[in-house]
Scaffold this motif. Structure first.
Motif, PDB file in Angstrom:
ATOM      1  N   PHE A 196      13.863  -1.919  -3.373  1.00 29.70           N
ATOM      2  CA  PHE A 196      12.724  -2.780  -3.090  1.00 29.70           C
ATOM      3  C   PHE A 196      12.307  -3.622  -4.399  1.00 29.70           C
ATOM      4  CE2 PHE A 196       8.010  -2.576  -3.342  1.00 29.70           C
ATOM      5  CZ  PHE A 196       7.719  -3.135  -1.913  1.00 29.70           C
ATOM      6  N   SER A 197      11.832  -4.476  -3.912  1.00 24.40           N
ATOM      7  CA  SER A 197      11.263  -5.488  -5.174  1.00 24.40           C
ATOM      8  C   SER A 197      10.058  -6.373  -4.463  1.00 24.40           C
ATOM      9  CB  SER A 197      12.401  -6.454  -5.842  1.00 24.40           C
ATOM     10  OG  SER A 197      13.020  -7.446  -4.803  1.00 24.40           O
ATOM     11  N   PHE A 198       9.450  -7.145  -5.393  1.00 24.66           N
ATOM     12  CA  PHE A 198       8.260  -8.196  -5.194  1.00 24.66           C
ATOM     13  C   PHE A 198       9.045  -9.353  -5.180  1.00 24.66           C
ATOM     14  CE2 PHE A 198       5.758  -4.397  -5.813  1.00 24.66           C
ATOM     15  CZ  PHE A 198       5.020  -4.364  -4.556  1.00 24.66           C
ATOM     16  N   GLN A 199       8.691 -10.358  -4.381  1.00 23.07           N
ATOM     17  CA  GLN A 199       8.947 -11.759  -4.608  1.00 23.07           C
ATOM     18  C   GLN A 199       7.841 -12.614  -4.488  1.00 23.07           C
ATOM     19  OE1 GLN A 199      12.348 -12.315  -4.804  1.00 23.07           O
ATOM     20  NE2 GLN A 199      12.726 -10.229  -4.599  1.00 23.07           N
ATOM     21  N   GLY A 200       7.943 -14.028  -4.683  1.00 20.54           N
ATOM     22  CA  GLY A 200       6.734 -14.871  -4.913  1.00 20.54           C
ATOM     23  C   GLY A 200       6.466 -15.322  -6.259  1.00 20.54           C
ATOM     24  N   TYR A 201       5.446 -16.142  -6.304  1.00 25.55           N
ATOM     25  CA  TYR A 201       4.873 -16.770  -7.768  1.00 25.55           C
ATOM     26  C   TYR A 201       4.615 -15.645  -8.785  1.00 25.55           C
ATOM     27  CZ  TYR A 201       2.574 -19.841 -11.034  1.00 25.55           C
ATOM     28  OH  TYR A 201       2.147 -20.441 -11.965  1.00 25.55           O
ATOM     29  N   SER A 202       3.917 -14.550  -8.206  1.00 26.33           N
ATOM     30  CA  SER A 202       3.334 -13.544  -9.035  1.00 26.33           C
ATOM     31  C   SER A 202       4.126 -12.550  -9.199  1.00 26.33           C
ATOM     32  CB  SER A 202       2.107 -13.009  -8.423  1.00 26.33           C
ATOM     33  OG  SER A 202       1.216 -14.111  -8.254  1.00 26.33           O
TER      34      SER A 202
ATOM     35  N   ARG B 214      -2.779   1.845  -7.939  1.00 26.88           N
ATOM     36  CA  ARG B 214      -2.641   0.249  -7.825  1.00 26.88           C
ATOM     37  C   ARG B 214      -3.010   0.017  -6.164  1.00 26.88           C
ATOM     38  NH1 ARG B 214      -3.116  -3.422 -11.865  1.00 26.88           N
ATOM     39  NH2 ARG B 214      -2.023  -2.746 -13.590  1.00 26.88           N
ATOM     40  N   THR B 215      -3.358   0.788  -5.369  1.00 22.27           N
ATOM     41  CA  THR B 215      -3.573   0.483  -4.028  1.00 22.27           C
ATOM     42  C   THR B 215      -4.461  -0.648  -3.796  1.00 22.27           C
ATOM     43  OG1 THR B 215      -3.228   3.079  -3.802  1.00 22.27           O
ATOM     44  CG2 THR B 215      -4.389   1.840  -1.839  1.00 22.27           C
ATOM     45  N   GLY B 216      -4.078  -1.141  -2.912  1.00 18.29           N
ATOM     46  CA  GLY B 216      -4.419  -2.683  -2.454  1.00 18.29           C
ATOM     47  C   GLY B 216      -4.770  -2.635  -0.809  1.00 18.29           C
ATOM     48  N   ILE B 217      -3.658  -3.606  -0.687  1.00 21.63           N
ATOM     49  CA  ILE B 217      -3.610  -3.792   0.959  1.00 21.63           C
ATOM     50  C   ILE B 217      -3.089  -2.558   1.700  1.00 21.63           C
ATOM     51  CG2 ILE B 217      -2.764  -6.435   0.572  1.00 21.63           C
ATOM     52  CD1 ILE B 217      -0.236  -5.348   1.372  1.00 21.63           C
ATOM     53  N   LYS B 218      -3.418  -2.321   2.792  1.00 15.66           N
ATOM     54  CA  LYS B 218      -3.332  -1.274   3.611  1.00 15.66           C
ATOM     55  C   LYS B 218      -2.145  -1.437   4.687  1.00 15.66           C
ATOM     56  CE  LYS B 218      -5.003   2.049   3.123  1.00 15.66           C
ATOM     57  NZ  LYS B 218      -4.637   3.125   2.152  1.00 15.66           N
TER      58      LYS B 218
ATOM     59  N   SER C  46       2.716 -10.055   4.204  1.00 11.66           N
ATOM     60  CA  SER C  46       1.509  -9.580   3.466  1.00 11.66           C
ATOM     61  C   SER C  46       1.477  -9.852   1.985  1.00 11.66           C
ATOM     62  CB  SER C  46       1.263  -8.048   3.846  1.00 11.66           C
ATOM     63  OG  SER C  46       1.141  -7.931   5.303  1.00 11.66           O
ATOM     64  N   ASN C  47       0.403 -10.453   1.602  1.00 13.16           N
ATOM     65  CA  ASN C  47       0.420 -10.527  -0.151  1.00 13.16           C
ATOM     66  C   ASN C  47      -0.250  -9.602  -0.658  1.00 13.16           C
ATOM     67  OD1 ASN C  47      -0.013 -11.582  -2.485  1.00 13.16           O
ATOM     68  ND2 ASN C  47      -1.536 -13.095  -1.927  1.00 13.16           N
ATOM     69  N   TYR C  48       0.580  -8.925  -1.579  1.00  9.76           N
ATOM     70  CA  TYR C  48       0.151  -7.573  -2.247  1.00  9.76           C
ATOM     71  C   TYR C  48      -1.086  -7.936  -3.184  1.00  9.76           C
ATOM     72  CZ  TYR C  48       3.262  -4.132  -0.446  1.00  9.76           C
ATOM     73  OH  TYR C  48       4.164  -3.292   0.551  1.00  9.76           O
ATOM     74  N   LYS C  49      -1.249  -9.180  -3.678  1.00  6.26           N
ATOM     75  CA  LYS C  49      -2.096  -9.611  -4.536  1.00  6.26           C
ATOM     76  C   LYS C  49      -3.369 -10.303  -3.973  1.00  6.26           C
ATOM     77  CE  LYS C  49      -1.372 -10.313  -8.635  1.00  6.26           C
ATOM     78  NZ  LYS C  49      -0.909 -10.657 -10.195  1.00  6.26           N
TER      79      LYS C  49
ATOM     80  N   VAL D 224      -8.551 -12.295  -8.339  1.00  4.03           N
ATOM     81  CA  VAL D 224      -9.304 -13.051  -9.027  1.00  4.03           C
ATOM     82  C   VAL D 224      -8.613 -13.917 -10.185  1.00  4.03           C
ATOM     83  CG1 VAL D 224     -11.318 -14.063  -9.648  1.00  4.03           C
ATOM     84  CG2 VAL D 224     -11.403 -12.013  -7.847  1.00  4.03           C
ATOM     85  N   GLY D 225      -8.567 -15.170 -10.111  1.00  4.59           N
ATOM     86  CA  GLY D 225      -8.109 -15.925 -11.164  1.00  4.59           C
ATOM     87  C   GLY D 225      -6.368 -16.153 -11.059  1.00  4.59           C
ATOM     88  N   GLY D 226      -5.941 -17.372 -11.426  1.00  2.37           N
ATOM     89  CA  GLY D 226      -4.842 -17.991 -11.413  1.00  2.37           C
ATOM     90  C   GLY D 226      -4.136 -17.767  -9.862  1.00  2.37           C
ATOM     91  N   ARG D 227      -2.892 -18.043  -9.884  1.00  2.00           N
ATOM     92  CA  ARG D 227      -2.186 -17.987  -8.631  1.00  2.00           C
ATOM     93  C   ARG D 227      -1.539 -16.834  -8.129  1.00  2.00           C
ATOM     94  NH1 ARG D 227       2.968 -22.056  -7.489  1.00  2.00           N
ATOM     95  NH2 ARG D 227       3.467 -21.530  -5.281  1.00  2.00           N
ATOM     96  N   ASN D 228      -2.114 -16.191  -7.028  1.00  2.00           N
ATOM     97  CA  ASN D 228      -1.699 -14.512  -6.778  1.00  2.00           C
ATOM     98  C   ASN D 228      -0.948 -14.773  -5.377  1.00  2.00           C
ATOM     99  OD1 ASN D 228      -3.230 -13.329  -8.960  1.00  2.00           O
ATOM    100  ND2 ASN D 228      -4.956 -14.116  -7.663  1.00  2.00           N
TER     101      ASN D 228
END
Length: 238
Positions: free
Chosen positions: A33-39, A178-182, A209-212, A216-220
Motif C-alpha cells: 500500500f502506498s499513496f500517489q499524487g502531488y502530496s 491522522r484520521t481524516g476521510i472516512k 478519494s483524496n486523503y488530504k 489548508v495551504g498548498g496543493r493537497n
C-alpha cells in the motif's frame, strides 16, 4: 459513484436468485500500500513539538510501499455462461511508508536540525466491501476468475508511527492519530486461480478519494494505491 455501486449490488441480488452455482470463499491476503499524487512523498522529516524526542512527521503520506494484511469473506454466483457476480467483505490494515531523513527540534541553544535515518508508517485500519462482476475460464480442475469492481473502504482509524535515529545516536519517535476521510472508493481489477477448492489471487486498485481533503495551504492531492496478493479457500463450491 453511488449509482454504480447500487447497480452492482442490484445485479448481485438478481444473479444470486437466478444463477446456477454459489461459492463461498475465505481469503487471507497481504499486499503493498502506498499513496500517489502531488502530496505523496518518499522522504520526510520529523518535527519535534517541544523539548524532547517525540513529535510528528511533516508529511506522513508515504509514496513508498508498506506491507499490509487482511482477511475477507466472499460469496459469488457462477451463471450457466460462466459469468460471475459477487461481493467480498473484510478487514484490512493498509500501511504506507516514508523514509525519515532529518529532525527539526529545540534544545537549550534554540532550534536545531539533526540528520537522521528511519521511517514512518501510516496504518489505515478499515472495513472493506468489494462488489464485483467477471468471467470464469475453466480447464478441467483448474479455473481462472477475471473480475472487476469497486473497493468501498470505511476507515476506522489512520495512525502515524515513526522512528528515526540521529547522527548522535538519539532516537526520535512519533505516534499520532491522522484520521481524516472516512470512505475510500477504489476501482479494482483481480485475477484468481483455483485448483479444486484452493486458490490464489492478485489484484490492483487505485483510490478516487483524496486523503488530504480539507487540508489548508498548498496543493493537497493524495490518493491510495493497493497491490494485493493472497490465498483462497472455497468453503462451499468446487
Amino acid at each position: 459513484m453511488k449509482k454504480l455501486l447500487l447497480l452492482l449490488l442490484t445485479t448481485l441480488t438478481i444473479n444470486l436468485s437466478f444463477g446456477q452455482k454459489t461459492e463461498s470463499i475465505l481469503a487471507l491476503n497481504s499486499g503493498l500500500f502506498s499513496f500517489q499524487g502531488y502530496s505523496a512523498e518518499k522522504t520526510s522529516q520529523i518535527n519535534l513539538a517541544s523539548n524532547g524526542t517525540t513529535g510528528y512527521t511533516n508529511n506522513p503520506f508515504g509514496a513508498k510501499n508498506g506491507l499490509s494484511y487482511g482477511v475477507s469473506y466472499q460469496i459469488q454466483r457462477i451463471s450457466r455462461g460462466n459469468f460471475i457476480v459477487g461481493i467480498g467483505v473484510g478487514y484490512e490494515n493498509l500501511r504506507s511508508k516514508t523514509t525519515i531523513t532529518g529532525v527539526n527540534g529545540y534544545d537549550k541553544t534554540g532550534t536545531f536540525q539533526d540528520a537522521a535515518s528511519g521511517q514512518t508508517y501510516l496504518s489505515n485500519n478499515q472495513l472493506n466491501a468489494f462488489p464485483y462482476v467477471g468471467y470464469r475460464v475453466g480447464i478441467r480442475q483448474v479455473s481462472v476468475d477475471l473480475t472487476g469492481g469497486l473497493d468501498v473502504g470505511y476507515l476506522l482509524s489512520s495512525k502515524e508511527s515513526g522512528k528515526a535515529t540521529g547522527i548522535n545516536g538519539t532516537t526520535y519517535t512519533t505516534s499520532l492519530d491522522r484520521t481524516g476521510i472516512k470512505t475510500d472508493i477504489r476501482p479494482r481489477g483481480q485475477i484468481s486461480v483455483f485448483y479444486r477448492r484452493v486458490g490464489a489471487y492478485t489484484s490492483y486498485s487505485y483510490g478516487l478519494s483524496n486523503y488530504k481533503s480539507g487540508w489548508v495551504g498548498g496543493r493537497n492531492e493524495c490518493n491510495s494505491s493497493v497491490i494485493r496478493f493472497g490465498v483462497l479457500y472455497k468453503i462451499k463450491g468446487k
